[in-house]
Scaffold this motif. Sequence first.
Motif, mmCIF file in Angstrom:
data_model
loop_
_atom_site.group_PDB
_atom_site.id
_atom_site.type_symbol
_atom_site.label_atom_id
_atom_site.label_comp_id
_atom_site.label_asym_id
_atom_site.label_seq_id
_atom_site.Cartn_x
_atom_site.Cartn_y
_atom_site.Cartn_z
ATOM 1 N N SER A 97 0.004 -3.468 10.095
ATOM 2 C CA SER A 97 -0.996 -3.112 9.194
ATOM 3 C C SER A 97 -1.566 -4.323 8.587
ATOM 4 O O SER A 97 -2.921 -4.570 8.411
ATOM 5 C CB SER A 97 -0.482 -2.018 8.166
ATOM 6 N N MET A 98 -0.644 -5.218 7.951
ATOM 7 C CA MET A 98 -0.983 -6.319 7.129
ATOM 8 C C MET A 98 -1.622 -7.265 8.069
ATOM 9 O O MET A 98 -2.993 -7.913 7.899
ATOM 10 C CB MET A 98 0.093 -7.035 6.690
ATOM 11 N N VAL A 99 -1.589 -7.482 9.278
ATOM 12 C CA VAL A 99 -2.029 -8.294 10.474
ATOM 13 C C VAL A 99 -3.743 -7.921 10.561
ATOM 14 O O VAL A 99 -4.532 -8.596 10.448
ATOM 15 C CB VAL A 99 -1.373 -8.465 11.725
ATOM 16 N N THR B 229 -0.039 6.746 11.614
ATOM 17 C CA THR B 229 -0.462 6.703 10.274
ATOM 18 C C THR B 229 0.716 6.449 9.400
ATOM 19 O O THR B 229 0.749 6.198 8.228
ATOM 20 C CB THR B 229 -1.145 8.050 9.852
ATOM 21 N N PHE B 230 1.816 6.862 9.971
ATOM 22 C CA PHE B 230 3.494 6.604 9.198
ATOM 23 C C PHE B 230 3.449 7.827 8.128
ATOM 24 O O PHE B 230 4.253 7.687 7.103
ATOM 25 C CB PHE B 230 3.665 5.263 8.751
ATOM 26 N N LEU B 231 2.656 8.904 8.019
ATOM 27 C CA LEU B 231 2.491 9.807 7.250
ATOM 28 C C LEU B 231 3.225 11.047 8.026
ATOM 29 O O LEU B 231 3.103 11.227 9.260
ATOM 30 C CB LEU B 231 1.053 10.196 7.015
ATOM 31 N N PRO B 232 4.240 11.776 7.120
ATOM 32 C CA PRO B 232 4.767 13.170 7.656
ATOM 33 C C PRO B 232 3.863 13.885 8.457
ATOM 34 O O PRO B 232 2.733 14.329 8.093
ATOM 35 C CB PRO B 232 5.425 13.886 6.582
ATOM 36 N N GLY C 197 0.872 -1.364 -0.040
ATOM 37 C CA GLY C 197 -0.164 0.107 0.113
ATOM 38 C C GLY C 197 0.695 1.304 0.002
ATOM 39 O O GLY C 197 2.092 1.162 -0.069
ATOM 40 N N PRO C 198 0.226 2.466 0.104
ATOM 41 C CA PRO C 198 0.924 3.905 -0.171
ATOM 42 C C PRO C 198 2.035 3.931 0.756
ATOM 43 O O PRO C 198 3.209 4.592 0.538
ATOM 44 C CB PRO C 198 -0.143 4.813 0.082
ATOM 45 N N VAL C 199 1.966 3.724 2.059
ATOM 46 C CA VAL C 199 3.198 3.783 3.107
ATOM 47 C C VAL C 199 4.387 3.099 2.523
ATOM 48 O O VAL C 199 5.549 3.315 2.892
ATOM 49 C CB VAL C 199 2.730 3.343 4.469
ATOM 50 N N GLY C 200 4.019 1.871 1.912
ATOM 51 C CA GLY C 200 5.259 0.960 1.381
ATOM 52 C C GLY C 200 5.977 1.745 0.385
ATOM 53 O O GLY C 200 7.175 1.212 0.161
ATOM 54 N N SER C 201 5.565 2.761 -0.375
ATOM 55 C CA SER C 201 6.345 3.462 -1.389
ATOM 56 C C SER C 201 7.099 4.686 -0.750
ATOM 57 O O SER C 201 7.799 5.357 -1.439
ATOM 58 C CB SER C 201 5.406 3.973 -2.467
ATOM 59 N N ARG C 202 7.054 4.880 0.778
ATOM 60 C CA ARG C 202 7.643 6.013 1.279
ATOM 61 C C ARG C 202 8.993 5.664 2.079
ATOM 62 O O ARG C 202 9.062 4.585 2.067
ATOM 63 C CB ARG C 202 6.662 6.798 2.312
ATOM 64 N N TYR C 203 9.701 6.686 2.314
ATOM 65 C CA TYR C 203 10.903 6.607 3.117
ATOM 66 C C TYR C 203 11.875 5.297 2.572
ATOM 67 O O TYR C 203 12.439 5.440 1.415
ATOM 68 C CB TYR C 203 10.711 6.234 4.665
ATOM 69 N N GLU C 204 11.994 4.190 3.338
ATOM 70 C CA GLU C 204 12.590 3.007 2.668
ATOM 71 C C GLU C 204 12.068 2.561 1.618
ATOM 72 O O GLU C 204 12.917 1.987 0.576
ATOM 73 C CB GLU C 204 12.344 1.749 3.720
#
Length: 331
Positions: free
Chosen positions: A173-175, A260-263, A124-131
């Motif tokens: 989140s996956m769980v 949310t892991f958003l900035p 999902g979207p958080v997976g494309s941020r940071y790392e």
Amino acid sequence: MTEVATSEVATSTRTVNTIADLRAVLDERRRAGASVALVPTMGALHDGHLALVRRARELADVVVVSIFVNPLQFGPAEDLDRYPRTLDADVAALAGLGADVVFAPDVAEMYPSGSAAGTKVSAGPVGSRYEGAHRPGHFDGMLTVVAKLFSIAQPDVAVFGQKDAQQVFLVTSMVADLDLRLRIEVVPTVREADGLALSSRNRFLDERERVAALVLAESLDAARTSAVDGVSELLAEGVAAFGDHDGVDLDYFVVVDPDTFLPVDDAFSGRGLVLVAARLGTTRLIDNAFVEIGTDAGADTDAGADTDTGADPGADAAADAGAELPPSPAE
Ligand SMILES: Nc1ncnc2c1ncn2[C@@H]1O[C@H](COP(=O)(O)OP(=O)(O)OP(=O)(O)O)[C@@H](O)[C@H]1O
Ligand SMILES: CC(C)(CO)[C@@H](O)C(=O)[O-]
Ligand code: BAL
């Protein structure tokens, strides 16, 4: 009981290499009422991993440690081939801690149709941020193997390290999103005495890089100290810590809302999570720390040792503060 090929290491630690053998061992223990904890790793074990195993030992009757360097989570230009593999030493360390089972499959066992083929989990979207911005596809590959490990071992609890904070967020989140029936337990980051977060990749640092690598923990200390003055100040001071370190390339330094892991925006106050990644030569390291923003409570967790920040007040820090810098070409 189904006959299982195992190699005895200590009186009670077995190494199994196939999915069928692991299932047979665990099914028998579960039938007898035992609970199961899983510790997924890529091996080359250090004290950070061992802290997870100790926690797992407290949480369940049977402790399974998986050791699998998962090709699916490495990009084509990344360090899959040079990733350290130290299985014998790993198994000996795990036997010393009373782990019950070491699951060490090969790539063909985990991906019989090839690691590029088949169903994958999307982060999902958080997976494309940071790392994820610097390692495209990394988190899809990581979640795919973690989902497989959960399905194979069916643990009651799985233990992960806070050192890989984005991984923890995405696995949790996956769980939740897929209604998986297990609990995720998170263990604080284990550090060297000087504050450097333990990582299997630290062994690739030469003497000069090892000294310079401290800047990650120092930048988190700087962020923690200035968090009371708000997000902009925290970011400026954290990035400034990199100002006088030659040979360290900052990939990103951000503060996110842990929920949310958003900035976060400049007005944010409360508990934030600072994430940092940097390259030293061919080695890429990550670290993170929780901070209390806009109050004078200071950090509430496992941030680095109380080192000087190393910040250069003259550095042009503010310009890059909070930026997700462009991905580097390769590790
Ligand atoms: N210093 C540490 N403290 C606590 N947990 C850790 C630490 N280092 C790794 N872990 C955790 O151990 C588990 C396995 O991680 P992994 O095998 O990738 O090791 P690693 O040291 O993070 O390697 P690398 O950083 O080189 O990928 C993960 O849950 C990870 O978060
Ligand atoms: C969770 C994991 C074992 C999946 O390969 C890996 O990403 C790691 O070691 O953190
Ligand atoms: N420690 C997370 C696994 C990886 O770096 O690929």
